[in-house]
Design a protein around this motif. Structure first.
Motif, PDB file in Angstrom:
ATOM      1  N   LEU A  33       0.827  -1.214   0.000  1.00  0.00           N
ATOM      2  CA  LEU A  33       0.000   0.000   0.000  1.00  0.00           C
ATOM      3  C   LEU A  33       0.859   1.261   0.000  1.00  0.00           C
ATOM      4  O   LEU A  33       0.541   2.237  -0.692  1.00  0.00           O
ATOM      5  CB  LEU A  33      -0.943  -0.012   1.202  1.00  0.00           C
ATOM      6  CG  LEU A  33      -2.090  -1.020   1.118  1.00  0.00           C
ATOM      7  CD1 LEU A  33      -2.800  -1.135   2.454  1.00  0.00           C
ATOM      8  CD2 LEU A  33      -3.073  -0.621   0.015  1.00  0.00           C
ATOM      9  N   PHE A  34       1.937   1.260   0.774  1.00  0.00           N
ATOM     10  CA  PHE A  34       2.840   2.419   0.789  1.00  0.00           C
ATOM     11  C   PHE A  34       3.399   2.659  -0.616  1.00  0.00           C
ATOM     12  O   PHE A  34       3.469   3.795  -1.088  1.00  0.00           O
ATOM     13  CB  PHE A  34       3.994   2.210   1.765  1.00  0.00           C
ATOM     14  CG  PHE A  34       3.673   2.524   3.208  1.00  0.00           C
ATOM     15  CD1 PHE A  34       2.383   2.508   3.700  1.00  0.00           C
ATOM     16  CD2 PHE A  34       4.694   2.840   4.088  1.00  0.00           C
ATOM     17  CE1 PHE A  34       2.107   2.798   5.031  1.00  0.00           C
ATOM     18  CE2 PHE A  34       4.440   3.141   5.409  1.00  0.00           C
ATOM     19  CZ  PHE A  34       3.138   3.115   5.889  1.00  0.00           C
ATOM     20  N   LYS A  35       3.822   1.597  -1.286  1.00  0.00           N
ATOM     21  CA  LYS A  35       4.374   1.723  -2.645  1.00  0.00           C
ATOM     22  C   LYS A  35       3.307   2.180  -3.630  1.00  0.00           C
ATOM     23  O   LYS A  35       3.559   3.033  -4.478  1.00  0.00           O
ATOM     24  CB  LYS A  35       4.986   0.392  -3.109  1.00  0.00           C
ATOM     25  CG  LYS A  35       6.270   0.053  -2.414  1.00  0.00           C
ATOM     26  CD  LYS A  35       7.313   1.119  -2.705  1.00  0.00           C
ATOM     27  CE  LYS A  35       8.560   0.912  -1.896  1.00  0.00           C
ATOM     28  NZ  LYS A  35       9.424   2.087  -1.903  1.00  0.00           N
ATOM     29  N   LYS A  36       2.119   1.599  -3.523  1.00  0.00           N
ATOM     30  CA  LYS A  36       1.014   1.950  -4.422  1.00  0.00           C
ATOM     31  C   LYS A  36       0.690   3.442  -4.337  1.00  0.00           C
ATOM     32  O   LYS A  36       0.389   4.080  -5.342  1.00  0.00           O
ATOM     33  CB  LYS A  36      -0.217   1.122  -4.065  1.00  0.00           C
ATOM     34  CG  LYS A  36      -1.448   1.422  -4.886  1.00  0.00           C
ATOM     35  CD  LYS A  36      -2.613   0.558  -4.444  1.00  0.00           C
ATOM     36  CE  LYS A  36      -3.878   0.927  -5.172  1.00  0.00           C
ATOM     37  NZ  LYS A  36      -5.021   0.129  -4.715  1.00  0.00           N
ATOM     38  N   HIS A  37       0.757   3.995  -3.129  1.00  0.00           N
ATOM     39  CA  HIS A  37       0.425   5.407  -2.925  1.00  0.00           C
ATOM     40  C   HIS A  37       1.645   6.326  -2.992  1.00  0.00           C
ATOM     41  O   HIS A  37       1.529   7.527  -2.771  1.00  0.00           O
ATOM     42  CB  HIS A  37      -0.298   5.580  -1.581  1.00  0.00           C
ATOM     43  CG  HIS A  37      -1.690   5.042  -1.602  1.00  0.00           C
ATOM     44  ND1 HIS A  37      -1.974   3.709  -1.405  1.00  0.00           N
ATOM     45  CD2 HIS A  37      -2.878   5.652  -1.831  1.00  0.00           C
ATOM     46  CE1 HIS A  37      -3.279   3.519  -1.490  1.00  0.00           C
ATOM     47  NE2 HIS A  37      -3.845   4.680  -1.746  1.00  0.00           N
ATOM     48  N   GLY A  38       2.803   5.771  -3.271  1.00  0.00           N
ATOM     49  CA  GLY A  38       4.017   6.578  -3.432  1.00  0.00           C
ATOM     50  C   GLY A  38       4.472   7.276  -2.161  1.00  0.00           C
ATOM     51  O   GLY A  38       5.031   8.369  -2.222  1.00  0.00           O
ATOM     52  N   LEU A  39       4.266   6.651  -1.011  1.00  0.00           N
ATOM     53  CA  LEU A  39       4.652   7.288   0.247  1.00  0.00           C
ATOM     54  C   LEU A  39       6.162   7.297   0.430  1.00  0.00           C
ATOM     55  O   LEU A  39       6.873   6.418  -0.038  1.00  0.00           O
ATOM     56  CB  LEU A  39       4.007   6.564   1.435  1.00  0.00           C
ATOM     57  CG  LEU A  39       2.488   6.605   1.533  1.00  0.00           C
ATOM     58  CD1 LEU A  39       2.036   6.037   2.865  1.00  0.00           C
ATOM     59  CD2 LEU A  39       1.948   8.002   1.355  1.00  0.00           C
ATOM     60  N   ARG A  68      -3.995   0.769   8.877  1.00  0.00           N
ATOM     61  CA  ARG A  68      -5.267   0.125   9.240  1.00  0.00           C
ATOM     62  C   ARG A  68      -5.732  -0.791   8.125  1.00  0.00           C
ATOM     63  O   ARG A  68      -6.055  -1.958   8.356  1.00  0.00           O
ATOM     64  CB  ARG A  68      -6.311   1.189   9.543  1.00  0.00           C
ATOM     65  CG  ARG A  68      -7.649   0.600   9.908  1.00  0.00           C
ATOM     66  CD  ARG A  68      -8.675   1.661  10.207  1.00  0.00           C
ATOM     67  NE  ARG A  68      -9.940   1.022  10.514  1.00  0.00           N
ATOM     68  CZ  ARG A  68     -11.057   1.671  10.655  1.00  0.00           C
ATOM     69  NH1 ARG A  68     -11.099   2.978  10.549  1.00  0.00           N
ATOM     70  NH2 ARG A  68     -12.169   1.030  10.921  1.00  0.00           N
ATOM     71  N   GLU A  69      -5.748  -0.276   6.899  1.00  0.00           N
ATOM     72  CA  GLU A  69      -6.200  -1.072   5.753  1.00  0.00           C
ATOM     73  C   GLU A  69      -5.324  -2.312   5.551  1.00  0.00           C
ATOM     74  O   GLU A  69      -5.832  -3.424   5.366  1.00  0.00           O
ATOM     75  CB  GLU A  69      -6.177  -0.203   4.494  1.00  0.00           C
ATOM     76  CG  GLU A  69      -6.670  -0.887   3.253  1.00  0.00           C
ATOM     77  CD  GLU A  69      -6.608   0.012   2.032  1.00  0.00           C
ATOM     78  OE1 GLU A  69      -6.471  -0.537   0.918  1.00  0.00           O
ATOM     79  OE2 GLU A  69      -6.679   1.253   2.180  1.00  0.00           O
ATOM     80  N   GLY A  70      -4.015  -2.131   5.597  1.00  0.00           N
ATOM     81  CA  GLY A  70      -3.103  -3.238   5.365  1.00  0.00           C
ATOM     82  C   GLY A  70      -3.152  -4.291   6.455  1.00  0.00           C
ATOM     83  O   GLY A  70      -3.232  -5.488   6.178  1.00  0.00           O
TER      84      GLY A  70
END
Length: 112
Positions: A33-39, A68-70
């Motif tokens: 998720l971090f990678k998907k959102h470019g954090l 939370r989502e992950g």
């Protein structure tokens, strides 16, 4: 022989499962998720069943949302990696602070 640490021995299968199987699935889910959102925030380490994140300035709210989502999607990760269906609820709690000695609760969440 006599066993001195019976509590540790009885607890071992649960702790072993949590730290060897459950937490890594959560780390992978959050990392994706971090990678998907470019954090720019970083997953730093796990300590027992804790996941430590260094939050980049301005990313606090999205980091909390993605954690939370992950972490609440660990059951899906188990299905993907192990083809096992988790049929029990998982509870996560989040804290934030500048260091481990100055933490404040962010929230508690349950999968089911």
């Amino acid at each position: 022989g006599y066993v001195n640490q019976t509590t540790q021995i009885v607890n071992y299968p649960v702790q072993g499962f949590a730290t060897a199987d459950v937490v890594p699935c959560g780390v992978i889910a959050v990392y994706r998720l971090f990678k998907k959102h470019g954090l720019r925030s970083l997953l730093i380490l796990t300590v027992h069943d804790d996941l430590w994140v260094d939050v980049y300035p301005g990313e606090r709210d999205i980091v909390i949302q993605l954690l939370r989502e992950g972490l609440l999607s660990i059951d899906k990760m188990f299905k993907e990696f192990c083809n096992i269906r988790m049929e029990f609820p998982l509870e996560i709690s989040m804290q934030e602070g500048l260091d481990a000695f100055n933490m404040e609760k962010v929230g508690e969440f349950t999968t089911k």
